[in-house]
Write an enzyme that holds these catalytic residues in place. Structure first.
Site, mmCIF file in Angstrom:
data_model
loop_
_atom_site.group_PDB
_atom_site.id
_atom_site.type_symbol
_atom_site.label_atom_id
_atom_site.label_comp_id
_atom_site.label_asym_id
_atom_site.label_seq_id
_atom_site.Cartn_x
_atom_site.Cartn_y
_atom_site.Cartn_z
ATOM 1 N N LYS A 36 0.839 -1.196 0.000
ATOM 2 C CA LYS A 36 0.000 0.000 0.000
ATOM 3 C C LYS A 36 0.871 1.242 0.000
ATOM 4 O O LYS A 36 1.775 1.386 0.826
ATOM 5 C CB LYS A 36 -0.899 0.000 1.237
ATOM 6 C CG LYS A 36 -1.875 1.172 1.270
ATOM 7 C CD LYS A 36 -2.845 1.034 2.422
ATOM 8 C CE LYS A 36 -2.304 1.557 3.708
ATOM 9 N NZ LYS A 36 -2.050 3.014 3.734
ATOM 10 N N ASP A 63 -3.428 4.318 -1.773
ATOM 11 C CA ASP A 63 -4.321 4.750 -0.687
ATOM 12 C C ASP A 63 -4.234 6.265 -0.538
ATOM 13 O O ASP A 63 -3.604 6.779 0.385
ATOM 14 C CB ASP A 63 -3.880 4.024 0.603
ATOM 15 C CG ASP A 63 -4.667 4.444 1.833
ATOM 16 O OD1 ASP A 63 -5.803 4.924 1.684
ATOM 17 O OD2 ASP A 63 -4.135 4.275 2.948
ATOM 18 N N LYS A 65 -7.147 8.111 -0.833
ATOM 19 C CA LYS A 65 -8.470 8.496 -0.293
ATOM 20 C C LYS A 65 -8.984 9.776 -0.952
ATOM 21 O O LYS A 65 -9.238 10.786 -0.288
ATOM 22 C CB LYS A 65 -8.402 8.694 1.225
ATOM 23 C CG LYS A 65 -7.919 7.474 2.000
ATOM 24 C CD LYS A 65 -8.013 7.705 3.491
ATOM 25 C CE LYS A 65 -7.528 6.538 4.305
ATOM 26 N NZ LYS A 65 -6.072 6.304 4.227
ATOM 27 N N ASP A 68 -13.326 14.840 -3.485
ATOM 28 C CA ASP A 68 -13.385 16.156 -4.136
ATOM 29 C C ASP A 68 -14.661 16.162 -4.980
ATOM 30 O O ASP A 68 -15.489 15.251 -4.857
ATOM 31 C CB ASP A 68 -12.107 16.332 -5.000
ATOM 32 C CG ASP A 68 -11.718 17.793 -5.184
ATOM 33 O OD1 ASP A 68 -12.624 18.617 -5.451
ATOM 34 O OD2 ASP A 68 -10.526 18.115 -5.080
ATOM 35 N N ILE A 69 -14.808 17.131 -5.853
ATOM 36 C CA ILE A 69 -15.994 17.123 -6.711
ATOM 37 C C ILE A 69 -15.894 15.921 -7.662
ATOM 38 O O ILE A 69 -14.787 15.439 -7.963
ATOM 39 C CB ILE A 69 -16.154 18.450 -7.489
ATOM 40 C CG1 ILE A 69 -14.918 18.728 -8.360
ATOM 41 C CG2 ILE A 69 -16.409 19.605 -6.530
ATOM 42 C CD1 ILE A 69 -15.103 19.893 -9.320
ATOM 43 N N PRO A 70 -17.057 15.423 -8.137
ATOM 44 C CA PRO A 70 -17.041 14.189 -8.937
ATOM 45 C C PRO A 70 -16.070 14.226 -10.119
ATOM 46 O O PRO A 70 -15.322 13.255 -10.343
ATOM 47 C CB PRO A 70 -18.490 14.055 -9.406
ATOM 48 C CG PRO A 70 -19.282 14.709 -8.305
ATOM 49 C CD PRO A 70 -18.449 15.864 -7.839
ATOM 50 N N THR A 72 -13.285 15.835 -10.569
ATOM 51 C CA THR A 72 -11.876 15.775 -10.141
ATOM 52 C C THR A 72 -11.501 14.380 -9.671
ATOM 53 O O THR A 72 -10.436 13.853 -10.018
ATOM 54 C CB THR A 72 -11.633 16.808 -9.020
ATOM 55 O OG1 THR A 72 -11.970 18.098 -9.541
ATOM 56 C CG2 THR A 72 -10.186 16.813 -8.551
ATOM 57 N N THR A 127 -10.654 3.920 10.798
ATOM 58 C CA THR A 127 -10.545 3.064 11.994
ATOM 59 C C THR A 127 -10.003 3.834 13.198
ATOM 60 O O THR A 127 -9.992 3.324 14.310
ATOM 61 C CB THR A 127 -9.652 1.842 11.696
ATOM 62 O OG1 THR A 127 -8.544 2.273 10.905
ATOM 63 C CG2 THR A 127 -10.397 0.783 10.942
ATOM 64 N N GLN A 198 -5.103 3.669 16.273
ATOM 65 C CA GLN A 198 -6.255 2.886 15.823
ATOM 66 C C GLN A 198 -7.160 2.610 17.022
ATOM 67 O O GLN A 198 -6.689 2.224 18.082
ATOM 68 C CB GLN A 198 -5.789 1.558 15.199
ATOM 69 C CG GLN A 198 -4.864 1.715 14.003
ATOM 70 C CD GLN A 198 -5.596 2.174 12.742
ATOM 71 O OE1 GLN A 198 -6.753 2.575 12.788
ATOM 72 N NE2 GLN A 198 -4.907 2.130 11.611
ATOM 73 N N ARG A 219 2.439 -0.283 10.989
ATOM 74 C CA ARG A 219 3.408 -0.195 12.091
ATOM 75 C C ARG A 219 3.755 -1.513 12.772
ATOM 76 O O ARG A 219 4.926 -1.713 13.115
ATOM 77 C CB ARG A 219 2.934 0.870 13.094
ATOM 78 C CG ARG A 219 3.130 2.281 12.529
ATOM 79 C CD ARG A 219 2.309 3.317 13.278
ATOM 80 N NE ARG A 219 0.881 3.150 13.006
ATOM 81 C CZ ARG A 219 -0.060 3.988 13.429
ATOM 82 N NH1 ARG A 219 0.269 5.040 14.145
ATOM 83 N NH2 ARG A 219 -1.336 3.765 13.134
HETATM 84 O O1 C5P Z 1 0.312 1.311 11.064
HETATM 85 P P1 C5P Z 1 -1.077 0.821 10.841
HETATM 86 O O2 C5P Z 1 -1.179 -0.707 10.777
HETATM 87 O O3 C5P Z 1 -2.087 1.434 11.782
HETATM 88 O O4 C5P Z 1 -1.402 1.315 9.361
HETATM 89 C C1 C5P Z 1 -2.675 1.285 8.820
HETATM 90 C C2 C5P Z 1 -2.611 1.869 7.450
HETATM 91 O O5 C5P Z 1 -3.912 1.824 6.877
HETATM 92 C C3 C5P Z 1 -2.175 3.332 7.406
HETATM 93 O O6 C5P Z 1 -1.395 3.483 6.230
HETATM 94 C C4 C5P Z 1 -3.451 4.112 7.287
HETATM 95 O O7 C5P Z 1 -3.295 5.287 6.519
HETATM 96 C C5 C5P Z 1 -4.332 3.132 6.524
HETATM 97 N N1 C5P Z 1 -5.765 3.260 6.721
HETATM 98 C C6 C5P Z 1 -6.368 3.229 7.957
HETATM 99 N N2 C5P Z 1 -7.730 3.389 8.080
HETATM 100 C C7 C5P Z 1 -8.481 3.536 6.995
HETATM 101 C C8 C5P Z 1 -7.887 3.543 5.731
HETATM 102 C C9 C5P Z 1 -6.510 3.391 5.628
HETATM 103 O O8 C5P Z 1 -5.688 3.029 8.958
HETATM 104 N N3 C5P Z 1 -9.787 3.616 7.119
#
Ligand code: C5P
Length: 249
Positions: A36, A63, A65, A68-70, A72, A127, A198, A219
């Site tokens: 990712k 990733d 995410k 923005d407007i549709p 874009t 999350t 998280q 992490r």
């Molecule tokens: O380090 P960790 O395991 O918490 O990383 C989770 C990864 O998933 C991060 O790169 C974070 O940006 C991504 N992510 C997230 N929650 C989301 C979407 C993506 O934690 N809803």
């Protein structure tokens, strides 16, 4: 079995340089199904890092995410398809039209330019966000109810899946019956792991047992003394969970 499990493991390349990212791909390529690339690495290293990781034979989940407007977001999605990513994501709270136009533009571009079509998935509720934080931005629902609402909207708007907390997988599966709808779950922590920021976590085994198609881990692998061993431990836990499930079926 490990092969199946390894395809379900997405490793987040949350690092600040191209060199560190490529070293991780070399070290972890054997155990990761997908890598990712998120905002940090993409901002530091640019789109070439996506091409370089793909050139090493790996699949990439972009990733960024988009929200923005549709027009874009649809145009950004087309560029993601041209980069060759396997998965990219947009925010479901950008709304029905943003998701619908992005899915349609990506399909048209892939067909016209003869490219593999990436899976376009929608982020539901991060999350790291809990009920208090949702209330602060004016959303009175619980994270669980908001996730279900956004997952249904995403499925109706042509998304191929969602990013959701492992704790929401069971309910998403109950309400979204679209075939092959992907659930990608970050917020996964080995039982003794530090949750960091998280808030709604599960272990890798619990997440695959609950029905995650992919789990995203950053992490707990990147900050481990030996990232390869940490990834292998996670894979082992996933493989054991899948084996136990297959035996009880
Ligand atoms: O380090 P960790 O395991 O918490 O990383 C989770 C990864 O998933 C991060 O790169 C974070 O940006 C991504 N992510 C997230 N929650 C989301 C979407 C993506 O934690 N809803």
């Amino acid at each position: 079995m490990t092969r199946v499990a390894s395809n379900k493991l997405i490793i987040a390349l949350d690092v600040d340089t191209r060199k560190k990212a490529l070293n991780l791909v070399d070290t972890l390529g054997e155990v990761a199904g997908v890598f990712k690339i998120g905002s940090q690495l993409f901002t530091a290293a640019g789109p070439d890092i996506v091409r370089e990781v793909i050139a090493k034979g790996a699949c990439v989940f972009l990733d960024l995410k988009f929200h923005d407007i549709p027009a874009t977001v649809a145009a950004a999605g087309v560029e993601a398809a041209r980069l060759g990513v396997s998965i990219f994501n947009i925010h479901a709270c950008g709304g029905r039209e943003m998701m619908r136009r992005t899915a349609a533009s990506v399909s048209e571009c892939a067909a016209r330019e003869n490219l593999p079509r990436p899976n376009v998935i929608a982020v539901t509720v991060l999350t790291s966000v809990d009920a208090v934080e949702l209330a602060q931005i004016g959303v009175p629902s619980s994270p669980e109810d908001e996730t279900i609402l956004l997952a249904k909207l995403a499925a109706e708007s042509g998304m191929d899946g969602v990013v959701a907390s492992p704790q929401d997988i069971t309910r998403v599966r109950q309400v979204v019956t679209k075939p092959n709808f992907l659930i990608v779950t970050p917020g996964v922590r080995p039982s003794a792991g530090n949750p960091n920021d998280q808030k709604r976590t599960m272990t890798p085994a619990q997440a695959v047992r609950a029905g995650a198609d992919y789990i995203v881990v950053g992490r707990p692998i990147l900050a481990a003394p030996d990232p390869f061993e940490a990834a292998k431990d996670i894979l082992r836990a996933m493989a054991n969970a899948l084996t136990a499930e297959a035996e009880s079926a």
